[in-house]
Design a protein around this motif. Structure first.
Motif, PDB file in Angstrom:
ATOM      1  N   ASN A  36      -8.318  98.830  -7.830  1.00 13.31           N
ATOM      2  CA  ASN A  36      -8.601  98.523  -9.241  1.00 13.31           C
ATOM      3  C   ASN A  36      -7.405  97.821  -9.870  1.00 13.31           C
ATOM      4  O   ASN A  36      -6.829  98.293 -10.846  1.00 13.31           O
ATOM      5  CB  ASN A  36      -8.872  99.824 -10.002  1.00 13.31           C
ATOM      6  CG  ASN A  36     -10.325 100.224  -9.963  1.00 13.31           C
ATOM      7  OD1 ASN A  36     -11.216  99.389  -9.905  1.00 13.31           O
ATOM      8  ND2 ASN A  36     -10.578 101.523  -9.988  1.00 13.31           N
ATOM      9  N   LYS A  81     -14.873  93.904 -12.352  1.00 11.22           N
ATOM     10  CA  LYS A  81     -14.754  95.349 -12.116  1.00 11.22           C
ATOM     11  C   LYS A  81     -14.153  96.058 -13.333  1.00 11.22           C
ATOM     12  O   LYS A  81     -14.543  97.178 -13.677  1.00 11.22           O
ATOM     13  CB  LYS A  81     -13.910  95.623 -10.863  1.00 11.22           C
ATOM     14  CG  LYS A  81     -13.725  97.121 -10.546  1.00 11.22           C
ATOM     15  CD  LYS A  81     -15.045  97.811 -10.350  1.00 11.22           C
ATOM     16  CE  LYS A  81     -15.062  99.240  -9.889  1.00 11.22           C
ATOM     17  NZ  LYS A  81     -14.040 100.190 -10.175  1.00 11.22           N
ATOM     18  N   HIS A 140     -16.947  96.493 -15.675  1.00  9.96           N
ATOM     19  CA  HIS A 140     -17.794  97.555 -15.103  1.00  9.96           C
ATOM     20  C   HIS A 140     -17.247  98.925 -15.503  1.00  9.96           C
ATOM     21  O   HIS A 140     -17.998  99.824 -15.913  1.00  9.96           O
ATOM     22  CB  HIS A 140     -17.806  97.396 -13.574  1.00  9.96           C
ATOM     23  CG  HIS A 140     -18.245  98.610 -12.799  1.00  9.96           C
ATOM     24  ND1 HIS A 140     -17.461  99.753 -12.663  1.00  9.96           N
ATOM     25  CD2 HIS A 140     -19.373  98.868 -12.094  1.00  9.96           C
ATOM     26  CE1 HIS A 140     -18.092 100.641 -11.927  1.00  9.96           C
ATOM     27  NE2 HIS A 140     -19.260 100.141 -11.573  1.00  9.96           N
ATOM     28  N   ASN A 141     -15.952  99.093 -15.395  1.00 11.62           N
ATOM     29  CA  ASN A 141     -15.375 100.403 -15.715  1.00 11.62           C
ATOM     30  C   ASN A 141     -15.469 100.705 -17.204  1.00 11.62           C
ATOM     31  O   ASN A 141     -15.668 101.862 -17.600  1.00 11.62           O
ATOM     32  CB  ASN A 141     -13.922 100.479 -15.227  1.00 11.62           C
ATOM     33  CG  ASN A 141     -13.857 100.778 -13.749  1.00 11.62           C
ATOM     34  OD1 ASN A 141     -14.789 100.469 -13.016  1.00 11.62           O
ATOM     35  ND2 ASN A 141     -12.771 101.365 -13.293  1.00 11.62           N
ATOM     36  N   GLU A 181     -18.791 101.961 -17.616  1.00  8.67           N
ATOM     37  CA  GLU A 181     -18.817 103.330 -17.052  1.00  8.67           C
ATOM     38  C   GLU A 181     -18.308 104.339 -18.095  1.00  8.67           C
ATOM     39  O   GLU A 181     -18.899 105.412 -18.276  1.00  8.67           O
ATOM     40  CB  GLU A 181     -17.933 103.305 -15.807  1.00  8.67           C
ATOM     41  CG  GLU A 181     -17.778 104.565 -15.024  1.00  8.67           C
ATOM     42  CD  GLU A 181     -16.813 104.297 -13.857  1.00  8.67           C
ATOM     43  OE1 GLU A 181     -17.184 103.588 -12.900  1.00  8.67           O
ATOM     44  OE2 GLU A 181     -15.665 104.789 -13.915  1.00  8.67           O
ATOM     45  N   TYR A 182     -17.216 103.997 -18.794  1.00  9.41           N
ATOM     46  CA  TYR A 182     -16.673 104.902 -19.819  1.00  9.41           C
ATOM     47  C   TYR A 182     -17.738 105.165 -20.890  1.00  9.41           C
ATOM     48  O   TYR A 182     -17.948 106.294 -21.327  1.00  9.41           O
ATOM     49  CB  TYR A 182     -15.464 104.273 -20.514  1.00  9.41           C
ATOM     50  CG  TYR A 182     -14.148 104.267 -19.775  1.00  9.41           C
ATOM     51  CD1 TYR A 182     -14.068 104.142 -18.396  1.00  9.41           C
ATOM     52  CD2 TYR A 182     -12.964 104.349 -20.481  1.00  9.41           C
ATOM     53  CE1 TYR A 182     -12.847 104.101 -17.756  1.00  9.41           C
ATOM     54  CE2 TYR A 182     -11.734 104.314 -19.849  1.00  9.41           C
ATOM     55  CZ  TYR A 182     -11.681 104.183 -18.478  1.00  9.41           C
ATOM     56  OH  TYR A 182     -10.467 104.140 -17.854  1.00  9.41           O
ATOM     57  N   GLY A 229      -7.937 106.034 -17.486  1.00  6.07           N
ATOM     58  CA  GLY A 229      -7.878 105.301 -18.751  1.00  6.07           C
ATOM     59  C   GLY A 229      -7.359 103.879 -18.661  1.00  6.07           C
ATOM     60  O   GLY A 229      -7.550 103.093 -19.587  1.00  6.07           O
ATOM     61  N   THR A 255      -8.201 101.202 -16.714  1.00  9.38           N
ATOM     62  CA  THR A 255      -9.184 100.102 -16.649  1.00  9.38           C
ATOM     63  C   THR A 255      -9.915  99.940 -17.985  1.00  9.38           C
ATOM     64  O   THR A 255     -10.201  98.817 -18.414  1.00  9.38           O
ATOM     65  CB  THR A 255     -10.195 100.346 -15.507  1.00  9.38           C
ATOM     66  OG1 THR A 255     -10.724 101.668 -15.625  1.00  9.38           O
ATOM     67  CG2 THR A 255      -9.553 100.174 -14.155  1.00  9.38           C
ATOM     68  N   ARG A 259     -11.117 109.762 -24.617  1.00  8.15           N
ATOM     69  CA  ARG A 259     -10.235 110.181 -23.505  1.00  8.15           C
ATOM     70  C   ARG A 259      -8.842 110.511 -24.015  1.00  8.15           C
ATOM     71  O   ARG A 259      -8.272 111.555 -23.693  1.00  8.15           O
ATOM     72  CB  ARG A 259     -10.099 109.061 -22.473  1.00  8.15           C
ATOM     73  CG  ARG A 259     -11.290 108.929 -21.617  1.00  8.15           C
ATOM     74  CD  ARG A 259     -10.935 108.138 -20.376  1.00  8.15           C
ATOM     75  NE  ARG A 259     -12.164 107.955 -19.627  1.00  8.15           N
ATOM     76  CZ  ARG A 259     -12.220 107.684 -18.343  1.00  8.15           C
ATOM     77  NH1 ARG A 259     -11.112 107.543 -17.653  1.00  8.15           N
ATOM     78  NH2 ARG A 259     -13.360 107.556 -17.740  1.00  8.15           N
ATOM     79  N   ARG A 271     -16.169 112.555 -13.203  1.00  2.00           N
ATOM     80  CA  ARG A 271     -15.195 111.772 -12.440  1.00  2.00           C
ATOM     81  C   ARG A 271     -15.003 112.375 -11.045  1.00  2.00           C
ATOM     82  O   ARG A 271     -14.728 111.674 -10.088  1.00  2.00           O
ATOM     83  CB  ARG A 271     -13.863 111.673 -13.189  1.00  2.00           C
ATOM     84  CG  ARG A 271     -13.979 110.837 -14.471  1.00  2.00           C
ATOM     85  CD  ARG A 271     -12.659 110.676 -15.174  1.00  2.00           C
ATOM     86  NE  ARG A 271     -11.780 109.771 -14.473  1.00  2.00           N
ATOM     87  CZ  ARG A 271     -10.708 110.122 -13.787  1.00  2.00           C
ATOM     88  NH1 ARG A 271     -10.353 111.387 -13.716  1.00  2.00           N
ATOM     89  NH2 ARG A 271      -9.977 109.221 -13.183  1.00  2.00           N
ATOM     90  N   HIS A 274     -12.134 112.683  -8.090  1.00  4.65           N
ATOM     91  CA  HIS A 274     -10.893 112.886  -8.826  1.00  4.65           C
ATOM     92  C   HIS A 274     -10.747 114.382  -9.094  1.00  4.65           C
ATOM     93  O   HIS A 274     -11.747 115.089  -9.280  1.00  4.65           O
ATOM     94  CB  HIS A 274     -10.933 112.132 -10.154  1.00  4.65           C
ATOM     95  CG  HIS A 274     -11.067 110.642  -9.997  1.00  4.65           C
ATOM     96  ND1 HIS A 274     -10.075 109.872  -9.457  1.00  4.65           N
ATOM     97  CD2 HIS A 274     -12.078 109.789 -10.294  1.00  4.65           C
ATOM     98  CE1 HIS A 274     -10.466 108.604  -9.451  1.00  4.65           C
ATOM     99  NE2 HIS A 274     -11.684 108.525  -9.933  1.00  4.65           N
TER     100      HIS A 274
HETATM  101  O1  LIG Z   1     -13.151 102.585 -10.461  1.00  5.49           O
HETATM  102  C1  LIG Z   1     -13.536 103.731 -10.401  1.00  5.49           C
HETATM  103  C2  LIG Z   1     -14.971 104.082 -10.539  1.00  5.49           C
HETATM  104  O2  LIG Z   1     -15.741 102.945 -10.773  1.00  5.49           O
HETATM  105  C3  LIG Z   1     -12.539 104.814 -10.200  1.00  5.49           C
HETATM  106  O3  LIG Z   1     -13.118 106.081 -10.067  1.00  5.49           O
HETATM  107  C4  LIG Z   1     -11.545 104.775 -11.318  1.00  5.49           C
HETATM  108  O4  LIG Z   1     -10.496 105.673 -11.042  1.00  5.49           O
HETATM  109  C5  LIG Z   1     -12.207 105.100 -12.650  1.00  5.49           C
HETATM  110  O5  LIG Z   1     -11.384 104.700 -13.708  1.00  5.49           O
HETATM  111  P1  LIG Z   1     -10.492 105.760 -14.504  1.00  5.49           P
HETATM  112  O6  LIG Z   1      -9.487 106.321 -13.511  1.00  5.49           O
HETATM  113  O7  LIG Z   1      -9.866 104.955 -15.581  1.00  5.49           O
HETATM  114  O8  LIG Z   1     -11.417 106.818 -14.975  1.00  5.49           O
END
Ligand SMILES: O=C(CO)[C@H](O)[C@H](O)COP(=O)(O)O
Ligand SMILES: NC(=O)C1=CN([C@@H]2O[C@H](COP(=O)(O)OP(=O)(O)OC[C@H]3O[C@@H](n4cnc5c(N)ncnc54)[C@H](O)[C@@H]3O)[C@@H](O)[C@H]2O)C=CC1
Length: 299
Positions: free
Chosen positions: A95, A169, A172-173, A176-177, A241, A243, A268, A287, A293
């Motif tokens: 990433n 990407k 994308h993240n 995702e958040y 946090g 990305t 966050r 996560r 994680h």
């Molecule tokens: O890329 C990812 C999922 O798509 C990884 O899980 C990434 O660590 C998520 O981002 P963050 O650590 O900021 O929550």
């Protein structure tokens, strides 16, 4: 095809496994000898340094980096530099910040592909979604490896020139958040609201035909099944946090409003100051669901 893989953690080991399963050869290196031993058990040729890995690869080297974003990528490229030429290809599957990737593409003697990777360790059996930036010839040359690491030929695509893979990407993240935030808010209202609901059942029924079904919602269902409908001792603290921060910064720079992603990022940061929000505890647990994680737990 022969692939060198550097960085054999949660994601790198999957790159190794899937590449081997597709019938290619892999030479593997990690700073941790145990990770190298695991890759060797899977059928990769172990290397004990970056130089050793390069020595074991033939001409026209193909090397996939799966190390943490930032200094580890620069340190590895520095070690590789003297061993690469313009016929070689380096893929950064981590990433990384897209502007770092543009800089690295300019300074690396080999062709450089920035490859956004989505799917996480939990998606290993399906294969990843790969968003690739960089020279077209290098993308074409690595296509057999991308076919293996991705879900298949439809699971990877060249986005454009250097930086574009990591740019896509990054966004994308950000999405995702925001998705995690909105699922969290909905389940928080259901949890705190008028009815005594089993949230695993709610997630399950939503996952069967509802408009809002998704993999993240399946991971919500898994979280309630494994932690309980009140999420047990999952702490109100969301790590990560970087990305999402880059996404919000880019939105500001491009004057594109991103209120949902900004709010999710703010949640966050806010989660690190106090304790008790249900939505953040769910995001914390999700996560683990997709990224394995670590889950901070309540005392
Ligand atoms: O890329 C990812 C999922 O798509 C990884 O899980 C990434 O660590 C998520 O981002 P963050 O650590 O900021 O929550
Ligand atoms: N875990 C996830 O859900 C996802 C992670 N990513 C990205 O993929 C990259 C790797 O992530 P993970 O596998 O989760 O991390 P990880 O922490 O599980 O593995 C990283 C590995 O790299 C090794 N390493 C570190 N520096 C090194 C160096 N200089 N030389 C050789 N090896 C080195 C470590 O020993 C470790 O084995 C990161 O950029 C991450 O952001 C991308 C998509 C999803």
């Amino acid at each position: 095809m022969e692939l060198g893989v550097i960085g054999l953690g949660r994601m790198g080991q999957i790159v190794v496994d899937r590449t081997l399963e597709a019938g290619h050869d892999v030479v593997a290196f990690d700073l941790e000898p145990e990770a190298v031993a695991t890759a060797a058990d899977a059928g990769a040729e172990p290397a004990d340094s970056v130089a050793d890995l390069v020595d074991r690869l033939g001409d026209d080297k193909h090397i996939w980096l799966m190390v943490p974003a930032g200094g580890a990528v620069d340190a590895t490229l520095e070690e590789l530099e003297d061993h690469l030429d313009e016929d070689d290809v380096v893929v950064d599957g981590g990433n990384s910040y897209f502007e770092d990737s543009v800089r690295r593409a300019e300074s690396t003697p080999a062709a450089y592909l920035d490859c956004g990777t989505s799917g996480g360790p939990a998606g290993a059996h399906l294969g990843f979604s790969l968003m690739v930036g960089g020279p077209e010839w290098a993308y074409d040359e690595l296509t057999p490896v991308f076919d293996a690491v991705a879900t298949g030929p439809d699971g990877h695509e060249r986005m454009g020139p250097a930086g574009s893979g990591h740019y896509v990407k990054m966004v994308h993240n950000g999405v995702e958040y925001a998705l995690m935030q909105t699922y969290g808010e909905g389940f928080e209202l259901l949890h705190e609201g008028r009815y005594d609901l089993d949230l695993e059942s709610v997630a399950s029924v939503w996952n069967n035909g509802a408009v809002i079904r998704s993999w993240l919602l399946e991971l919500c269902e898994e979280a309630f099944r494994e932690e309980g409908t009140d999420l047990g001792d999952v702490a109100d603290r969301i790590e990560g946090g970087s990305t999402g921060t880059w996404t919000v910064q880019e939105g500001l720079e491009q004057e594109v409003p991103l209120p949902l992603i900004y709010t999710a990022l703010g949640e966050r940061f806010g989660s690190r100051a106090d304790d008790g929000r249900f939505s953040r505890r769910l995001a914390n647990r999700l996560r683990y669901g997709f990224g394995r994680h670590e889950v901070p737990r309540r005392e």
